[in-house]
Design an enzyme around this catalytic site. Structure first.
Site, PDB file in Angstrom:
ATOM      1  N   LYS A  77     -28.311  -1.841 106.892  1.00  0.00           N
ATOM      2  CA  LYS A  77     -29.235  -2.084 108.157  1.00  0.00           C
ATOM      3  C   LYS A  77     -29.700  -0.596 108.270  1.00  0.00           C
ATOM      4  CE  LYS A  77     -28.705  -5.954 110.049  1.00  0.00           C
ATOM      5  NZ  LYS A  77     -27.421  -6.455 110.356  1.00  0.00           N
ATOM      6  N   GLU A 130     -17.204 -13.147 103.601  1.00  0.00           N
ATOM      7  CA  GLU A 130     -15.687 -12.604 104.974  1.00  0.00           C
ATOM      8  C   GLU A 130     -16.231 -13.615 105.871  1.00  0.00           C
ATOM      9  OE1 GLU A 130     -18.295 -10.322 107.344  1.00  0.00           O
ATOM     10  OE2 GLU A 130     -19.223  -9.545 105.951  1.00  0.00           O
ATOM     11  N   VAL A 138     -15.954  -6.487 105.907  1.00  0.00           N
ATOM     12  CA  VAL A 138     -15.703  -6.140 104.477  1.00  0.00           C
ATOM     13  C   VAL A 138     -14.668  -5.611 104.132  1.00  0.00           C
ATOM     14  CG1 VAL A 138     -17.557  -5.363 102.452  1.00  0.00           C
ATOM     15  CG2 VAL A 138     -18.721  -6.233 104.719  1.00  0.00           C
ATOM     16  N   SER A 181     -17.452   3.469 108.422  1.00  0.00           N
ATOM     17  CA  SER A 181     -17.069   1.843 107.805  1.00  0.00           C
ATOM     18  C   SER A 181     -15.772   2.640 107.932  1.00  0.00           C
ATOM     19  CB  SER A 181     -18.444   1.424 108.208  1.00  0.00           C
ATOM     20  OG  SER A 181     -17.886  -0.472 107.723  1.00  0.00           O
TER      21      SER A 181
HETATM   22  N1  PSU Z   1     -23.322  -5.037 108.618  1.00  0.00           N
HETATM   23  C1  PSU Z   1     -24.212  -6.267 108.400  1.00  0.00           C
HETATM   24  N2  PSU Z   1     -23.286  -7.361 109.468  1.00  0.00           N
HETATM   25  C2  PSU Z   1     -22.552  -7.443 109.972  1.00  0.00           C
HETATM   26  C3  PSU Z   1     -21.490  -6.074 109.244  1.00  0.00           C
HETATM   27  C4  PSU Z   1     -22.088  -5.064 109.345  1.00  0.00           C
HETATM   28  O1  PSU Z   1     -25.694  -5.972 108.872  1.00  0.00           O
HETATM   29  O2  PSU Z   1     -21.989  -8.626 109.982  1.00  0.00           O
HETATM   30  C5  PSU Z   1     -20.955  -7.198 109.666  1.00  0.00           C
HETATM   31  C6  PSU Z   1     -18.958  -6.358 108.175  1.00  0.00           C
HETATM   32  O3  PSU Z   1     -18.378  -7.689 108.578  1.00  0.00           O
HETATM   33  C7  PSU Z   1     -19.117  -5.414 108.039  1.00  0.00           C
HETATM   34  C8  PSU Z   1     -18.606  -4.529 109.689  1.00  0.00           C
HETATM   35  O4  PSU Z   1     -18.018  -5.289 107.243  1.00  0.00           O
HETATM   36  O5  PSU Z   1     -19.478  -5.514 110.526  1.00  0.00           O
HETATM   37  C9  PSU Z   1     -18.791  -2.962 109.493  1.00  0.00           C
HETATM   38  O6  PSU Z   1     -18.398  -2.540 110.674  1.00  0.00           O
HETATM   39  P1  PSU Z   1     -17.893  -1.268 111.171  1.00  0.00           P
HETATM   40  O7  PSU Z   1     -18.962  -0.413 111.019  1.00  0.00           O
HETATM   41  O8  PSU Z   1     -17.315  -1.406 112.586  1.00  0.00           O
HETATM   42  O9  PSU Z   1     -16.986  -0.502 110.134  1.00  0.00           O
HETATM   43 MN    MN Z   2     -17.653   2.253 112.750  1.00  0.00          MN
END
Ligand code: PSU
Ligand code: MN
Length: 307
Positions: free
Chosen positions: A163, A28, A110, A144
């Site tokens: 995380k 990614e 992702v 997410s």
């Molecule tokens: N979690 C991590 N590192 C990251 C991300 C998530 O520990 O870099 C990034 C990835 O690209 C993941 C995105 O797909 O954040 C998710 O964002 P959101 O929670 O806004 O969907």
């Molecule tokens: Mn979100």
């Protein structure tokens, strides 16, 4: 020709590998633009590609460049995304059509990396961490789009677990509802990114990439659509202290709340703040766990193409 092919540029190296049934690993680009500071992000992205090659597979870093879906970035394109950092649009499923229409650069999450990898015919994807159900989601609804994508798109995502900026038990519940297997690689516990343990179990523990490849093939042969989370713990030498990291996470969550950070800004904000609070240690650990995931993903891709 399928309609989607008009939007995608697959590098000649990746195209050739796919045509010959050789192993390919998707990567990614949000992790490059939003996940780490420049120039460390570019160095890491290039080293990840090298590790995948050493593992006998072809790397395919994915992003949107001037409105074109790119599978297999050039070094110049990786550098461009790394330098631009947060100025590149963080692109998830809903954003893809607009990044194309406005001919913008998009860093794929992702979710969107899974979509583009699947269109190109790539089944194995390595990253650091996945998005999930955020803490307090019962009020904010912040879940997410990565989880929905895992529920529908046939790509295995090798990561270091979730995380603890996230609500890990709720994330596991959501994945269960969506029919997404959460597999621990040589571990019975879901790793929590910086730490090898989270206090929560995985659905299955798998000891070898070969065994995992058999399960992947069975899933998709049976049209049980969707992804698999392959959770690979950070190497012991680079694991962080549980209390140190969780203290920083609590602090970051409070700060996000005070500042009213929501929506797609939430994850990048929390990640940056945790990094600030824990300094070089968390960055080192982050980089090493991505390398470790790249090594496993290459093995998995090799095993999968042999079936
Ligand atoms: N979690 C991590 N590192 C990251 C991300 C998530 O520990 O870099 C990034 C990835 O690209 C993941 C995105 O797909 O954040 C998710 O964002 P959101 O929670 O806004 O969907
Ligand atoms: Mn979100």
């Amino acid at each position: 020709m399928q309609a989607y092919e008009a939007y995608i540029d697959i590098s000649s190296e990746v195209r050739e590998a796919l045509e010959k049934g050789k192993p390919v690993v998707a990567l990614e680009s949000t992790i490059i633009s939003h996940g780490m500071p420049y120039p460390m992000n570019v160095e890491t992205a290039l080293t990840v590609e090298k590790i995948i090659r050493e593992g006998g597979a072809i790397p395919a870093t994915i992003a949107i460049v001037q409105g074109r879906l790119k599978v297999g970035l050039t070094h110049e394109e990786i550098d461009r995304l790394g330098k631009a950092g947060q100025d590149v649009v963080k692109t998830s499923r809903r954003d893809i059509p607009f990044i194309i229409a406005y001919k913008l650069d998009g860093a794929t999450t992702v979710a969107s990396t899974m979509i583009i990898a699947n269109l190109a015919g790539i089944k194995i994807f390595a990253t650091g961490g996945i998005g999930g159900v955020h803490r307090g989601a019962e009020h904010t609804f912040d879940i997410s789009a990565d989880l929905e994508e895992l529920g529908r798109t046939d790509v295995a995502v090798v990561c270091a677990g979730a995380k603890s900026i996230l609500d890990i038990p709720l994330t596991l519940e959501y994945l269960e509802t969506k029919g997404v297997p959460v597999v621990g690689y040589q571990t019975e516990e879901l790793p929590a990114f910086y730490t090898r343990k989270s206090g929560h179990g995985v659905d299955y523990t798998i000891q070898t990439p070969e065994a995992l490849a058999v399960a992947l093939k069975a899933k998709w042969d049976l049209d049980l659509h969707g992804g698999i989370v392959v959770a690979n713990p950070v190497p012991k030498a680079f694991e962080m202290d549980f209390d140190t990291i969780n203290h920083a996470i609590e602090h970051a969550l409070k700060e996000a709340n005070t500042r009213g950070i929501t929506g797609k800004e939430s994850t990048p904000f929390l990640l940056a703040m945790v990094k600030e609070l824990t300094g070089g240690d968390s960055l080192r650990s982050n980089i090493e766990l991505v390398y470790n995931n790249a090594r496993l993903a290459a093995k998995l891709a090799v095993a999968y193409t042999k079936l």
